[in-house]
Write a protein that holds these residues in place. Structure first.
Motif, PDB file in Angstrom:
ATOM      1  N   VAL A 114       8.397   3.287   7.243  1.00 12.79           N
ATOM      2  CA  VAL A 114       7.179   3.758   6.538  1.00 12.79           C
ATOM      3  C   VAL A 114       6.935   2.655   5.223  1.00 12.79           C
ATOM      4  CG1 VAL A 114       6.485   5.516   4.789  1.00 12.79           C
ATOM      5  CG2 VAL A 114       7.936   6.233   6.749  1.00 12.79           C
ATOM      6  N   ASN A 115       5.622   2.441   5.008  1.00 10.11           N
ATOM      7  CA  ASN A 115       5.209   1.665   3.914  1.00 10.11           C
ATOM      8  C   ASN A 115       3.946   2.123   3.106  1.00 10.11           C
ATOM      9  OD1 ASN A 115       4.358  -0.362   2.326  1.00 10.11           O
ATOM     10  ND2 ASN A 115       5.036  -1.989   3.539  1.00 10.11           N
ATOM     11  N   TYR A 116       3.933   2.345   1.997  1.00 13.11           N
ATOM     12  CA  TYR A 116       2.896   2.970   1.220  1.00 13.11           C
ATOM     13  C   TYR A 116       2.625   1.929   0.013  1.00 13.11           C
ATOM     14  CZ  TYR A 116       2.109   7.350   3.808  1.00 13.11           C
ATOM     15  OH  TYR A 116       1.695   8.218   4.937  1.00 13.11           O
ATOM     16  N   THR A 117       1.578   1.604  -0.286  1.00 13.51           N
ATOM     17  CA  THR A 117       0.904   0.817  -1.592  1.00 13.51           C
ATOM     18  C   THR A 117      -0.304   1.549  -2.034  1.00 13.51           C
ATOM     19  OG1 THR A 117       1.973  -0.918  -0.535  1.00 13.51           O
ATOM     20  CG2 THR A 117       0.404  -1.316  -2.273  1.00 13.51           C
ATOM     21  N   THR A 118      -0.013   1.769  -3.256  1.00 19.55           N
ATOM     22  CA  THR A 118      -1.250   2.531  -4.146  1.00 19.55           C
ATOM     23  C   THR A 118      -1.398   1.785  -5.532  1.00 19.55           C
ATOM     24  OG1 THR A 118      -2.321   4.365  -4.753  1.00 19.55           O
ATOM     25  CG2 THR A 118       0.078   4.232  -5.018  1.00 19.55           C
ATOM     26  N   LYS A 119      -2.536   1.764  -5.986  1.00 16.01           N
ATOM     27  CA  LYS A 119      -2.841   1.369  -7.307  1.00 16.01           C
ATOM     28  C   LYS A 119      -3.280   2.655  -7.987  1.00 16.01           C
ATOM     29  CE  LYS A 119      -3.280  -3.556  -7.549  1.00 16.01           C
ATOM     30  NZ  LYS A 119      -4.053  -4.708  -7.829  1.00 16.01           N
ATOM     31  N   ASP A 120      -3.166   2.909  -9.289  1.00 12.18           N
ATOM     32  CA  ASP A 120      -3.702   3.754 -10.304  1.00 12.18           C
ATOM     33  C   ASP A 120      -4.946   3.190 -11.252  1.00 12.18           C
ATOM     34  OD1 ASP A 120      -2.629   2.344 -12.412  1.00 12.18           O
ATOM     35  OD2 ASP A 120      -1.063   4.114 -12.733  1.00 12.18           O
ATOM     36  N   THR A 121      -5.519   4.214 -11.654  1.00 12.92           N
ATOM     37  CA  THR A 121      -6.826   3.599 -12.550  1.00 12.92           C
ATOM     38  C   THR A 121      -6.276   2.667 -13.659  1.00 12.92           C
ATOM     39  OG1 THR A 121      -6.410   5.339 -13.925  1.00 12.92           O
ATOM     40  CG2 THR A 121      -7.938   5.513 -12.118  1.00 12.92           C
ATOM     41  N   ASN A 122      -5.080   2.423 -14.051  1.00 11.56           N
ATOM     42  CA  ASN A 122      -4.685   1.517 -15.079  1.00 11.56           C
ATOM     43  C   ASN A 122      -4.336   0.322 -14.503  1.00 11.56           C
ATOM     44  OD1 ASN A 122      -5.000   3.542 -16.993  1.00 11.56           O
ATOM     45  ND2 ASN A 122      -2.899   4.371 -16.702  1.00 11.56           N
ATOM     46  N   GLY A 123      -4.285  -0.018 -13.169  1.00 10.71           N
ATOM     47  CA  GLY A 123      -3.824  -1.134 -12.643  1.00 10.71           C
ATOM     48  C   GLY A 123      -2.159  -1.419 -12.181  1.00 10.71           C
ATOM     49  N   ASN A 124      -1.626   0.021 -12.465  1.00 13.11           N
ATOM     50  CA  ASN A 124      -0.302  -0.123 -11.925  1.00 13.11           C
ATOM     51  C   ASN A 124      -0.150  -0.057 -10.705  1.00 13.11           C
ATOM     52  OD1 ASN A 124       0.776  -0.355 -14.682  1.00 13.11           O
ATOM     53  ND2 ASN A 124       0.213   1.941 -14.765  1.00 13.11           N
ATOM     54  N   GLU A 125       0.815  -0.822 -10.022  1.00 14.03           N
ATOM     55  CA  GLU A 125       0.864  -0.790  -8.256  1.00 14.03           C
ATOM     56  C   GLU A 125       2.293  -0.017  -8.167  1.00 14.03           C
ATOM     57  OE1 GLU A 125       0.403  -3.883  -4.567  1.00 14.03           O
ATOM     58  OE2 GLU A 125       0.745  -4.583  -6.731  1.00 14.03           O
ATOM     59  N   TYR A 126       2.260   0.849  -7.127  1.00 12.80           N
ATOM     60  CA  TYR A 126       3.344   1.409  -6.530  1.00 12.80           C
ATOM     61  C   TYR A 126       3.402   1.431  -5.085  1.00 12.80           C
ATOM     62  CZ  TYR A 126       6.470   5.535  -5.746  1.00 12.80           C
ATOM     63  OH  TYR A 126       7.446   6.212  -5.538  1.00 12.80           O
ATOM     64  N   ILE A 127       4.630   0.584  -4.742  1.00 13.97           N
ATOM     65  CA  ILE A 127       5.118   0.495  -3.378  1.00 13.97           C
ATOM     66  C   ILE A 127       6.175   1.123  -2.888  1.00 13.97           C
ATOM     67  CG2 ILE A 127       5.531  -1.510  -1.606  1.00 13.97           C
ATOM     68  CD1 ILE A 127       4.419  -3.434  -3.730  1.00 13.97           C
ATOM     69  N   ILE A 128       6.138   1.817  -1.799  1.00 12.93           N
ATOM     70  CA  ILE A 128       7.447   2.439  -1.224  1.00 12.93           C
ATOM     71  C   ILE A 128       7.602   2.352   0.075  1.00 12.93           C
ATOM     72  CG2 ILE A 128       6.070   4.894  -1.014  1.00 12.93           C
ATOM     73  CD1 ILE A 128       8.752   6.189  -1.879  1.00 12.93           C
ATOM     74  N   THR A 129       8.895   1.943   0.560  1.00 19.16           N
ATOM     75  CA  THR A 129       9.204   1.743   1.867  1.00 19.16           C
ATOM     76  C   THR A 129      10.195   2.555   2.222  1.00 19.16           C
ATOM     77  OG1 THR A 129      10.637  -0.190   1.159  1.00 19.16           O
ATOM     78  CG2 THR A 129       8.506  -0.693   1.907  1.00 19.16           C
ATOM     79  N   ALA A 130      10.361   3.121   3.514  1.00 20.00           N
ATOM     80  CA  ALA A 130      11.573   3.808   3.952  1.00 20.00           C
ATOM     81  C   ALA A 130      11.958   3.310   5.212  1.00 20.00           C
ATOM     82  CB  ALA A 130      11.445   5.332   3.812  1.00 20.00           C
ATOM     83  N   LEU A 131      13.284   3.559   5.800  1.00 22.08           N
ATOM     84  CA  LEU A 131      13.682   3.377   7.078  1.00 22.08           C
ATOM     85  C   LEU A 131      12.933   4.404   7.992  1.00 22.08           C
ATOM     86  CD1 LEU A 131      15.453   1.423   9.083  1.00 22.08           C
ATOM     87  CD2 LEU A 131      17.061   3.102   8.421  1.00 22.08           C
ATOM     88  N   LYS A 132      12.855   5.630   7.492  1.00 23.16           N
ATOM     89  CA  LYS A 132      12.430   6.632   8.268  1.00 23.16           C
ATOM     90  C   LYS A 132      11.647   7.690   7.528  1.00 23.16           C
ATOM     91  CE  LYS A 132      15.124   9.605  10.074  1.00 23.16           C
ATOM     92  NZ  LYS A 132      16.270  10.395  11.011  1.00 23.16           N
ATOM     93  N   GLY A 133      10.520   8.224   8.080  1.00 19.34           N
ATOM     94  CA  GLY A 133       9.832   9.288   7.481  1.00 19.34           C
ATOM     95  C   GLY A 133       9.598  10.578   8.285  1.00 19.34           C
ATOM     96  N   GLN A 134       9.626  11.719   7.673  1.00 14.17           N
ATOM     97  CA  GLN A 134       9.279  12.838   8.425  1.00 14.17           C
ATOM     98  C   GLN A 134       8.123  13.484   7.870  1.00 14.17           C
ATOM     99  OE1 GLN A 134      12.532  15.263   9.713  1.00 14.17           O
ATOM    100  NE2 GLN A 134      11.442  16.704  10.658  1.00 14.17           N
ATOM    101  N   ILE A 135       7.014  13.878   8.554  1.00 14.56           N
ATOM    102  CA  ILE A 135       5.965  14.450   7.901  1.00 14.56           C
ATOM    103  C   ILE A 135       6.282  16.092   8.070  1.00 14.56           C
ATOM    104  CG2 ILE A 135       3.397  15.235   8.215  1.00 14.56           C
ATOM    105  CD1 ILE A 135       3.344  12.427   9.792  1.00 14.56           C
ATOM    106  N   ASP A 136       5.899  16.815   6.717  1.00 15.02           N
ATOM    107  CA  ASP A 136       6.417  18.141   6.521  1.00 15.02           C
ATOM    108  C   ASP A 136       5.174  18.831   7.405  1.00 15.02           C
ATOM    109  OD1 ASP A 136       6.039  20.881   5.820  1.00 15.02           O
ATOM    110  OD2 ASP A 136       6.625  20.251   3.965  1.00 15.02           O
ATOM    111  N   LEU A 137       5.304  19.682   8.401  1.00 14.29           N
ATOM    112  CA  LEU A 137       4.397  20.224   9.395  1.00 14.29           C
ATOM    113  C   LEU A 137       3.677  21.397   8.505  1.00 14.29           C
ATOM    114  CD1 LEU A 137       6.726  20.816  12.478  1.00 14.29           C
ATOM    115  CD2 LEU A 137       4.993  19.110  11.832  1.00 14.29           C
TER     116      LEU A 137
END
Length: 191
Positions: free
Chosen positions: A54-77
């Motif tokens: 899993v790899n997600y990257t996002t930026k907020d309105t202030n220009g802060n960047e948030y990157i999260i990675t994981a070996l495995k992700g499970q979607i909540d049904l």
């Protein structure tokens, strides 16, 4: 022949005829359609809700960047905006500040607002500060990091033990406290 034997043969013949008709009708239904390569792909149904790497990257309105990675992700049904993560790492790139690195065994990530709960063996590395705990509630929306459960805060000069460390990401204001008002935060000087 007696009437009983005639009736028995008659009923057996009817039963045999019904069974043969039933089998014959079901044989017609078992005829398989030829496999059409184009239709075959459309008919595959995936029931898996597991995502690897899993790899997600996002930026907020202030220009802060948030990157999260994981070996495995499970979607909540029940809520597809929630991912339960395993072996989690995050990098928070705050504008006008140093990066914050976070690791944990597990996480719960909300793709709508990017809030993340890190749990079990949480490790935060920021400047010369290392914070360990069992639970971290991180929110870009609230601009806060709340670390709790067996918190150990280490920097170049001190080792601090507390129940909670609450950090405002925008102002860098930090609150350190114990749940029980009768207990005190334990601070030990390294030098």
């Amino acid at each position: 022949m007696t009437i009983k034997k005639i009736l028995l043969i008659f009923f057996l013949s009817i039963m045999l005829t019904i069974v043969i008709l039933y089998i014959y009708q079901n044989e017609d239904k078992k005829v398989e359609k030829p496999i059409n390569k184009d239709n075959f792909l459309d008919e595959i149904v995936y029931n898996s809700n597991i995502i690897n790497n899993v790899n997600y990257t996002t930026k907020d309105t202030n220009g802060n960047e948030y990157i999260i990675t994981a070996l495995k992700g499970q979607i909540d049904l029940d809520n597809p905006n929630i991912l339960y993560l395993t072996d989690v790492e995050a990098i928070i790139k705050l504008k006008n500040s140093e990066n914050i690195n976070i690791k944990s065994n597990f996480g719960k990530y909300n793709t709508d607002n990017f809030d993340t709960i890190f749990s079990k063996n949480v490790l935060i590395d920021y400047l010369d500060n290392i914070i360990k705990g069992e639970y971290l509630d991180f929110s870009l929306e609230r601009n806060s990091m709340i670390i709790s459960r067996k918190v150990i805060y280490k920097n170049l000069n001190n080792i601090l033990k507390a129940d909670v460390v609450d950090i405002n990401l925008k102002t860098k204001d930090t609150k350190i406290f114990m749940y029980d008002k009768n207990e005190k935060v334990n601070i030990k000087s390294i030098n």
